[in-house]
Motif scaffolding. Structure first.
Motif, PDB file in Angstrom:
ATOM      1  N   ALA A 258       0.850  -1.189   0.000  1.00 51.71           N
ATOM      2  CA  ALA A 258       0.000   0.000   0.000  1.00 51.71           C
ATOM      3  C   ALA A 258       0.889   1.242   0.000  1.00 51.71           C
ATOM      4  O   ALA A 258       1.315   1.706   1.058  1.00 51.71           O
ATOM      5  N   PRO A 259       1.208   1.769  -1.198  1.00 51.26           N
ATOM      6  CA  PRO A 259       1.986   3.012  -1.269  1.00 51.26           C
ATOM      7  C   PRO A 259       1.274   4.156  -0.566  1.00 51.26           C
ATOM      8  O   PRO A 259       0.034   4.228  -0.545  1.00 51.26           O
ATOM      9  N   VAL A 260       2.063   5.061   0.011  1.00 50.71           N
ATOM     10  CA  VAL A 260       1.520   6.181   0.788  1.00 50.71           C
ATOM     11  C   VAL A 260       2.138   7.486   0.289  1.00 50.71           C
ATOM     12  O   VAL A 260       3.357   7.586   0.117  1.00 50.71           O
ATOM     13  N   TRP A 261       1.264   8.476   0.069  1.00 48.19           N
ATOM     14  CA  TRP A 261       1.703   9.814  -0.288  1.00 48.19           C
ATOM     15  C   TRP A 261       1.264  10.810   0.781  1.00 48.19           C
ATOM     16  O   TRP A 261       0.141  10.719   1.301  1.00 48.19           O
ATOM     17  N   ASP A 262       2.135  11.753   1.123  1.00 48.89           N
ATOM     18  CA  ASP A 262       1.707  12.950   1.849  1.00 48.89           C
ATOM     19  C   ASP A 262       1.200  13.939   0.806  1.00 48.89           C
ATOM     20  O   ASP A 262       1.883  14.180  -0.206  1.00 48.89           O
ATOM     21  N   VAL A 263       0.033  14.502   1.044  1.00 49.87           N
ATOM     22  CA  VAL A 263      -0.507  15.513   0.131  1.00 49.87           C
ATOM     23  C   VAL A 263      -0.739  16.790   0.918  1.00 49.87           C
ATOM     24  O   VAL A 263      -0.931  16.761   2.137  1.00 49.87           O
ATOM     25  N   PRO A 264      -0.702  17.941   0.251  1.00 47.51           N
ATOM     26  CA  PRO A 264      -0.842  19.215   0.966  1.00 47.51           C
ATOM     27  C   PRO A 264      -2.150  19.284   1.748  1.00 47.51           C
ATOM     28  O   PRO A 264      -3.197  18.806   1.296  1.00 47.51           O
ATOM     29  N   VAL A 265      -2.077  19.877   2.934  1.00 47.22           N
ATOM     30  CA  VAL A 265      -3.273  20.055   3.746  1.00 47.22           C
ATOM     31  C   VAL A 265      -4.284  20.905   2.980  1.00 47.22           C
ATOM     32  O   VAL A 265      -3.931  21.918   2.383  1.00 47.22           O
ATOM     33  N   GLY A 266      -5.524  20.463   2.975  1.00 48.57           N
ATOM     34  CA  GLY A 266      -6.568  21.156   2.237  1.00 48.57           C
ATOM     35  C   GLY A 266      -6.854  20.546   0.883  1.00 48.57           C
ATOM     36  O   GLY A 266      -7.771  20.987   0.180  1.00 48.57           O
ATOM     37  N   THR A 267      -6.093  19.500   0.506  1.00 52.34           N
ATOM     38  CA  THR A 267      -6.302  18.867  -0.802  1.00 52.34           C
ATOM     39  C   THR A 267      -7.667  18.175  -0.864  1.00 52.34           C
ATOM     40  O   THR A 267      -8.443  18.378  -1.796  1.00 52.34           O
ATOM     41  N   GLY A 268      -7.957  17.321   0.111  1.00 54.94           N
ATOM     42  CA  GLY A 268      -9.218  16.592   0.121  1.00 54.94           C
ATOM     43  C   GLY A 268      -9.233  15.450  -0.879  1.00 54.94           C
ATOM     44  O   GLY A 268      -8.345  15.329  -1.736  1.00 54.94           O
ATOM     45  N   ALA A 269     -10.257  14.612  -0.783  1.00 53.28           N
ATOM     46  CA  ALA A 269     -10.334  13.423  -1.636  1.00 53.28           C
ATOM     47  C   ALA A 269     -10.713  13.752  -3.066  1.00 53.28           C
ATOM     48  O   ALA A 269     -10.167  13.175  -4.020  1.00 53.28           O
TER      49      ALA A 269
END
Length: 312
Positions: A258-269
């Protein structure tokens, strides 16, 4: 000569064999060495317990990553009984026969006898038999289930329709008097991190932990092939899902990565839907690349392997 023989014998004893390393931690998560846990005489460990079931990747996510979600199951021989598979049931119960006539079975439970599919199926059968007899209650395992059926033998769904919940209000959806349960429900809901399942790809889940947002995506491809493809994308700079996102590593759980990415706060699904489709297309093309890997890709692959965290 005797010293050389002892060294040779030690090397032979330490040589890896098929299956888990006897001296390594047991993949069940007990903290014991494999040889003292599921590698002991009579022990069993199934590394990919949900293989062959529809929605295998989602089942892994619901078992290990998603706080609150449900799936309706169709069960052979019990077609008239409403069955719900949930991430976590009240009190971490393995299975429940409800007064409403429903049967619930949980994935996130405290016991693990080596084959999650057989464990869950055994608790489910107990609850189904009780429901057929008109009985209600909580059902589970205190010993290994033996040679009983696995979920693969019971579930007749052709696909799984996963519903992710904001909390555990579904626990009391079939209860008329909810007053005595409100405090426990409030406490349980406080532990739930905002989580959503992407609709454009399979088994990809966005979650927020307040200071960070993550995309965690359970993938079905064989580990070696997936690692190589991800390393190729990393070297090419194509492993960024959205601008300013960062591929940080991966979980290994129940035989899948299960690869994991950090995404910018506020991105949302919602903002991840189209980028996830584009990434999946690129990943599939890269998985089909059978050319020899370069030293840069080999180095990146080793780095990715070192950033794996095994959950189960």
């Amino acid at each position: 000569m005797a010293k050389k023989s002892r060294v040779k014998n030690r090397q032979a004893a330490a040589a890896p064999t098929d299956g888990p390393n006897p001296r390594a931690a047991c993949p069940c998560g007990s903290g014991k060495r494999y040889k003292a846990c599921h590698g002991a005489a009579g022990g069993v460990f199934v590394g990919r317990p949900f293989e062959g079931l529809p929605g295998e990747c989602d089942l892994v996510a619901l078992r290990e990553l998603v706080p609150s979600a449900t799936v309706s199951l169709a069960v052979k021989g019990y077609e008239s009984t409403p069955v719900t598979l949930g991430t976590l049931l009240p009190g971490a119960a393995p299975a429940m026969s409800r007064d409403s006539g429903e049967v619930w079975v949980g994935l996130q439970v405290q016991h693990n006898y080596g084959d999650v599919s057989r464990d869950v199926a055994a608790a489910l059968v107990q609850a189904l038999e009780a429901r057929a007899a008109g009985e209600s209650g909580v059902f589970g395992l205190t010993t290994a289930p033996g040679d009983g059926p696995r979920l693969q033998d019971l579930v007749t769904n052709s696909s799984l329709d996963v519903t992710v919940h904001k909390g555990f209000d579904w626990w009391i959806g079939d209860v008329e008097d909810k007053s005595d349960l409100e405090h426990a429900l409030e406490h349980a809901n406080e532990s739930v991190l905002p989580t959503e399942r992407l609709t454009s790809v399979e088994a990809a889940y966005w979650t927020s932990v307040g200071s960070k947002e993550h995309l965690r995506w359970v993938m079905p491809e064989p580990e070696d092939a997936l690692l190589t493809a991800l390393a190729r994308l990393h070297v090419a700079g194509d492993d960024v899902i959205v601008p300013d996102a960062r591929f940080v590593g991966m979980f290994r759980a129940h035989g899948l990565l299960a690869p994991v990415w950090d995404v910018p706060v506020g991105t949302g699904a919602e903002a991840l839907e189209e980028p996830a489709v584009a990434f999946k297309k690129l990943l599939d093309e890269t998985l089909a690349d059978d050319s020899e890997i370069t030293p840069e890709v080999r180095s990146a692959r080793a780095g990715l392997a070192n950033r794996q965290v095994t959950i189960r």
